[in-house]
Design a protein around this motif. Structure first.
Motif, PDB file in Angstrom:
ATOM      1  N   VAL A   1      10.394  11.314  13.067  1.00 48.82           N
ATOM      2  CA  VAL A   1       9.024  11.242  12.542  1.00 48.82           C
ATOM      3  C   VAL A   1       9.060  10.919  11.042  1.00 48.82           C
ATOM      4  N   ALA A   2       9.919  11.612  10.312  1.00 53.66           N
ATOM      5  CA  ALA A   2      10.036  11.370   8.866  1.00 53.66           C
ATOM      6  C   ALA A   2      10.486   9.931   8.607  1.00 53.66           C
ATOM      7  N   LEU A   3      11.414   9.456   9.400  1.00 53.09           N
ATOM      8  CA  LEU A   3      11.913   8.089   9.261  1.00 53.09           C
ATOM      9  C   LEU A   3      10.801   7.082   9.538  1.00 53.09           C
ATOM     10  N   SER A   4      10.019   7.346  10.546  1.00 55.94           N
ATOM     11  CA  SER A   4       8.896   6.470  10.882  1.00 55.94           C
ATOM     12  C   SER A   4       7.870   6.424   9.750  1.00 55.94           C
ATOM     13  N   MET A   5       7.595   7.571   9.149  1.00 55.01           N
ATOM     14  CA  MET A   5       6.637   7.627   8.041  1.00 55.01           C
ATOM     15  C   MET A   5       7.151   6.840   6.837  1.00 55.01           C
ATOM     16  N   LEU A   6       8.440   6.952   6.554  1.00 51.85           N
ATOM     17  CA  LEU A   6       9.017   6.205   5.436  1.00 51.85           C
ATOM     18  C   LEU A   6       8.965   4.698   5.699  1.00 51.85           C
ATOM     19  N   GLN A   7       9.234   4.311   6.936  1.00 51.03           N
ATOM     20  CA  GLN A   7       9.185   2.893   7.270  1.00 51.03           C
ATOM     21  C   GLN A   7       7.765   2.352   7.121  1.00 51.03           C
ATOM     22  N   GLN A   8       6.769   3.156   7.503  1.00 48.73           N
ATOM     23  CA  GLN A   8       5.382   2.736   7.355  1.00 48.73           C
ATOM     24  C   GLN A   8       5.016   2.590   5.879  1.00 48.73           C
ATOM     25  N   GLU A   9       5.445   3.546   5.067  1.00 49.61           N
ATOM     26  CA  GLU A   9       5.167   3.466   3.635  1.00 49.61           C
ATOM     27  C   GLU A   9       5.841   2.245   3.025  1.00 49.61           C
ATOM     28  N   GLN A  10       7.052   1.968   3.450  1.00 56.10           N
ATOM     29  CA  GLN A  10       7.762   0.793   2.948  1.00 56.10           C
ATOM     30  C   GLN A  10       7.023  -0.491   3.327  1.00 56.10           C
ATOM     31  N   GLN A  11       6.513  -0.523   4.538  1.00 62.02           N
ATOM     32  CA  GLN A  11       5.774  -1.702   4.987  1.00 62.02           C
ATOM     33  C   GLN A  11       4.501  -1.888   4.156  1.00 62.02           C
ATOM     34  N   ASN A  12       3.804  -0.793   3.876  1.00 60.08           N
ATOM     35  CA  ASN A  12       2.601  -0.871   3.043  1.00 60.08           C
ATOM     36  C   ASN A  12       2.940  -1.360   1.637  1.00 60.08           C
ATOM     37  N   LEU A  13       4.025  -0.842   1.080  1.00 58.82           N
ATOM     38  CA  LEU A  13       4.445  -1.277  -0.255  1.00 58.82           C
ATOM     39  C   LEU A  13       4.783  -2.762  -0.266  1.00 58.82           C
ATOM     40  N   PHE A  14       5.436  -3.227   0.786  1.00 59.36           N
ATOM     41  CA  PHE A  14       5.793  -4.638   0.860  1.00 59.36           C
ATOM     42  C   PHE A  14       4.540  -5.513   0.872  1.00 59.36           C
ATOM     43  N   GLN A  15       3.509  -5.082   1.611  1.00 58.54           N
ATOM     44  CA  GLN A  15       2.262  -5.842   1.640  1.00 58.54           C
ATOM     45  C   GLN A  15       1.585  -5.849   0.272  1.00 58.54           C
ATOM     46  N   GLN A  16       1.575  -4.703  -0.396  1.00 61.18           N
ATOM     47  CA  GLN A  16       1.010  -4.642  -1.748  1.00 61.18           C
ATOM     48  C   GLN A  16       1.780  -5.565  -2.688  1.00 61.18           C
TER      49      GLN A  16
ATOM     50  N   LEU B   1      -1.301 -12.827  -6.681  1.00 57.11           N
ATOM     51  CA  LEU B   1      -2.260 -12.785  -7.795  1.00 57.11           C
ATOM     52  C   LEU B   1      -1.597 -13.220  -9.100  1.00 57.11           C
ATOM     53  N   ARG B   2      -0.391 -12.735  -9.320  1.00 54.10           N
ATOM     54  CA  ARG B   2       0.349 -13.096 -10.538  1.00 54.10           C
ATOM     55  C   ARG B   2       0.657 -14.596 -10.548  1.00 54.10           C
ATOM     56  N   ARG B   3       1.059 -15.099  -9.393  1.00 49.79           N
ATOM     57  CA  ARG B   3       1.366 -16.530  -9.278  1.00 49.79           C
ATOM     58  C   ARG B   3       0.139 -17.374  -9.592  1.00 49.79           C
ATOM     59  N   GLN B   4      -1.032 -16.939  -9.107  1.00 53.15           N
ATOM     60  CA  GLN B   4      -2.268 -17.671  -9.385  1.00 53.15           C
ATOM     61  C   GLN B   4      -2.599 -17.659 -10.874  1.00 53.15           C
TER      62      GLN B   4
ATOM     63  N   THR C   1       2.913  -7.700 -13.412  1.00 55.41           N
ATOM     64  CA  THR C   1       4.371  -7.610 -13.512  1.00 55.41           C
ATOM     65  C   THR C   1       4.824  -6.153 -13.514  1.00 55.41           C
ATOM     66  N   ALA C   2       4.126  -5.306 -14.272  1.00 53.40           N
ATOM     67  CA  ALA C   2       4.481  -3.882 -14.328  1.00 53.40           C
ATOM     68  C   ALA C   2       4.279  -3.220 -12.968  1.00 53.40           C
ATOM     69  N   ARG C   3       3.170  -3.536 -12.308  1.00 51.84           N
ATOM     70  CA  ARG C   3       2.908  -2.949 -10.989  1.00 51.84           C
ATOM     71  C   ARG C   3       3.918  -3.436  -9.950  1.00 51.84           C
ATOM     72  N   LEU C   4       4.298  -4.697 -10.029  1.00 55.55           N
ATOM     73  CA  LEU C   4       5.325  -5.227  -9.120  1.00 55.55           C
ATOM     74  C   LEU C   4       6.639  -4.481  -9.312  1.00 55.55           C
ATOM     75  N   SER C   5       6.978  -4.217 -10.553  1.00 58.19           N
ATOM     76  CA  SER C   5       8.200  -3.487 -10.857  1.00 58.19           C
ATOM     77  C   SER C   5       8.146  -2.063 -10.300  1.00 58.19           C
ATOM     78  N   GLU C   6       7.011  -1.389 -10.473  1.00 56.72           N
ATOM     79  CA  GLU C   6       6.851  -0.027  -9.939  1.00 56.72           C
ATOM     80  C   GLU C   6       6.966  -0.008  -8.417  1.00 56.72           C
ATOM     81  N   ILE C   7       6.319  -0.961  -7.773  1.00 59.08           N
ATOM     82  CA  ILE C   7       6.375  -1.025  -6.309  1.00 59.08           C
ATOM     83  C   ILE C   7       7.801  -1.283  -5.851  1.00 59.08           C
ATOM     84  N   HIS C   8       8.495  -2.171  -6.544  1.00 62.43           N
ATOM     85  CA  HIS C   8       9.878  -2.468  -6.182  1.00 62.43           C
ATOM     86  C   HIS C   8      10.756  -1.222  -6.316  1.00 62.43           C
TER      87      HIS C   8
END
Length: 137
Positions: A30-45, A52-55, A98-105
Protein backbone atom coordinates in the motif's frame (compact mmCIF):
# COMPACT_ATOMS: atom_id res chain seq x y z
CA UNK A 1 -3.56 -32.59 28.49
CA UNK A 2 -0.76 -30.07 29.02
CA UNK A 3 1.23 -31.69 26.23
CA UNK A 4 -1.73 -31.40 23.90
CA UNK A 5 -2.21 -27.69 24.73
CA UNK A 6 1.49 -27.02 24.23
CA UNK A 7 1.51 -28.74 20.83
CA UNK A 8 -1.57 -26.77 19.73
CA UNK A 9 0.09 -23.56 20.87
CA UNK A 10 3.28 -24.40 18.99
CA UNK A 11 1.34 -25.25 15.83
CA UNK A 12 -0.55 -21.96 15.98
CA UNK A 13 2.63 -19.86 16.28
CA UNK A 14 3.86 -20.31 12.70
CA UNK A 15 0.40 -19.45 11.37
CA UNK A 16 0.30 -16.30 13.45
CA UNK A 17 3.78 -15.31 12.27
CA UNK A 18 2.76 -16.00 8.66
CA UNK A 19 -0.30 -13.80 9.13
CA UNK A 20 1.90 -11.03 10.54
CA UNK A 21 4.25 -11.26 7.58
CA UNK A 22 1.32 -11.19 5.16
CA UNK A 23 -0.06 -8.11 6.91
CA UNK A 24 3.35 -6.41 6.71
CA UNK A 25 3.57 -7.27 3.01
CA UNK A 26 0.19 -5.68 2.40
CA UNK A 27 1.16 -2.54 4.34
CA UNK A 28 4.38 -2.17 2.37
CA UNK A 29 2.52 -2.73 -0.92
CA UNK A 30 0.00 0.00 0.00
CA UNK A 31 2.80 2.42 0.92
CA UNK A 32 4.61 1.57 -2.31
CA UNK A 33 1.46 2.18 -4.32
CA UNK A 34 0.95 5.57 -2.66
CA UNK A 35 4.53 6.60 -3.44
CA UNK A 36 4.14 5.54 -7.05
CA UNK A 37 0.96 7.60 -7.33
CA UNK A 38 2.68 10.64 -5.85
CA UNK A 39 5.58 10.19 -8.24
CA UNK A 40 3.18 10.02 -11.16
CA UNK A 41 1.48 13.24 -10.03
CA UNK A 42 4.84 14.97 -9.69
CA UNK A 43 5.83 13.84 -13.17
CA UNK A 44 2.65 15.36 -14.61
CA UNK A 45 3.26 18.63 -12.76
CA UNK A 46 6.84 18.62 -14.04
CA UNK A 47 5.68 18.20 -17.62
CA UNK A 48 3.15 21.04 -17.34
CA UNK A 49 5.65 23.45 -15.79
CA UNK A 50 8.27 22.47 -18.33
CA UNK A 51 5.85 23.32 -21.13
CA UNK A 52 4.94 26.68 -19.55
CA UNK A 53 8.63 27.51 -19.20
CA UNK A 54 9.28 26.46 -22.79
CA UNK A 55 6.48 28.75 -23.99
CA UNK A 56 7.96 31.68 -22.07
CA UNK A 57 11.36 31.00 -23.62
CA UNK A 58 9.79 30.85 -27.09
CA UNK A 59 8.15 34.19 -26.40
CA UNK A 60 11.66 35.62 -25.88
CA UNK A 61 12.63 34.38 -29.33
CA UNK A 62 9.61 36.02 -30.91
CA UNK A 63 10.49 39.32 -29.18
CA UNK A 64 13.99 39.17 -30.67
CA UNK A 65 12.53 38.60 -34.15
CA UNK A 66 10.17 41.57 -33.74
CA UNK A 67 12.83 43.91 -32.34
CA UNK A 68 12.74 46.22 -35.34
CA UNK A 69 8.99 46.65 -35.05
CA UNK A 70 7.41 48.71 -32.25
CA UNK A 71 5.53 46.58 -29.68
CA UNK A 72 1.80 46.85 -30.29
CA UNK A 73 -1.28 45.67 -28.41
CA UNK A 74 -4.46 46.22 -30.31
CA UNK A 75 -4.18 49.68 -31.89
CA UNK A 76 -1.93 51.22 -29.23
CA UNK A 77 1.86 51.30 -29.29
CA UNK A 78 3.40 50.32 -25.95
CA UNK A 79 5.89 52.65 -24.33
CA UNK A 80 9.38 51.60 -23.35
CA UNK A 81 8.55 51.29 -19.64
CA UNK A 82 5.64 48.95 -20.34
CA UNK A 83 7.81 46.74 -22.55
CA UNK A 84 10.50 46.59 -19.85
CA UNK A 85 7.90 45.77 -17.18
CA UNK A 86 6.50 42.89 -19.25
CA UNK A 87 9.99 41.57 -19.89
CA UNK A 88 10.82 41.62 -16.15
CA UNK A 89 7.56 39.79 -15.42
CA UNK A 90 8.34 37.20 -18.09
CA UNK A 91 11.85 36.65 -16.70
CA UNK A 92 10.40 36.33 -13.18
CA UNK A 93 7.97 33.65 -14.44
CA UNK A 94 10.81 31.76 -16.10
CA UNK A 95 12.84 31.94 -12.88
CA UNK A 96 9.83 30.74 -10.85
CA UNK A 97 9.15 27.85 -13.25
CA UNK A 98 12.81 26.83 -13.10
CA UNK A 99 12.82 26.85 -9.29
CA UNK A 100 9.58 24.85 -9.12
CA UNK A 101 10.90 22.34 -11.67
CA UNK A 102 13.98 21.89 -9.52
CA UNK A 103 11.88 21.34 -6.37
CA UNK A 104 9.67 18.80 -8.12
CA UNK A 105 12.72 16.98 -9.45
CA UNK A 106 14.26 16.80 -5.97
CA UNK A 107 11.01 15.48 -4.46
CA UNK A 108 10.71 12.92 -7.27
CA UNK A 109 14.23 11.68 -6.52
CA UNK A 110 13.46 11.55 -2.78
CA UNK A 111 10.35 9.45 -3.42
CA UNK A 112 12.38 7.16 -5.68
CA UNK A 113 14.84 6.54 -2.84
CA UNK A 114 11.93 5.80 -0.48
CA UNK A 115 10.46 3.41 -3.06
CA UNK A 116 13.76 1.55 -3.34
CA UNK A 117 13.82 1.04 0.44
CA UNK A 118 10.24 -0.27 0.39
CA UNK A 119 11.00 -2.57 -2.53
CA UNK A 120 13.90 -3.99 -0.51
CA UNK A 121 11.65 -4.47 2.52
CA UNK A 122 9.03 -6.16 0.37
CA UNK A 123 11.58 -8.53 -1.12
CA UNK A 124 12.86 -9.41 2.37
CA UNK A 125 9.33 -10.01 3.66
CA UNK A 126 8.47 -12.20 0.70
CA UNK A 127 11.68 -14.15 1.20
CA UNK A 128 10.79 -14.68 4.88
CA UNK A 129 7.39 -15.95 3.78
CA UNK A 130 8.74 -18.30 1.12
CA UNK A 131 7.87 -22.02 1.49
CA UNK A 132 11.50 -22.94 2.20
CA UNK A 133 11.51 -20.56 5.17
CA UNK A 134 8.17 -21.86 6.51
CA UNK A 135 9.43 -25.46 6.49
CA UNK A 136 12.25 -24.45 8.84
CA UNK A 137 9.75 -23.17 11.46
Amino acid sequence: MKLMLMSLLLLSLPLSAADDVQKQIQEVEVALSMLQQEQQNLFQQFQMLQELRRQELLQENSIIVQQNQPPVTGNATLNYDEVQKRERERLARIKDYTARLSEIHERYQEIDRERQVLIGELAALRQDKSPDREEMN
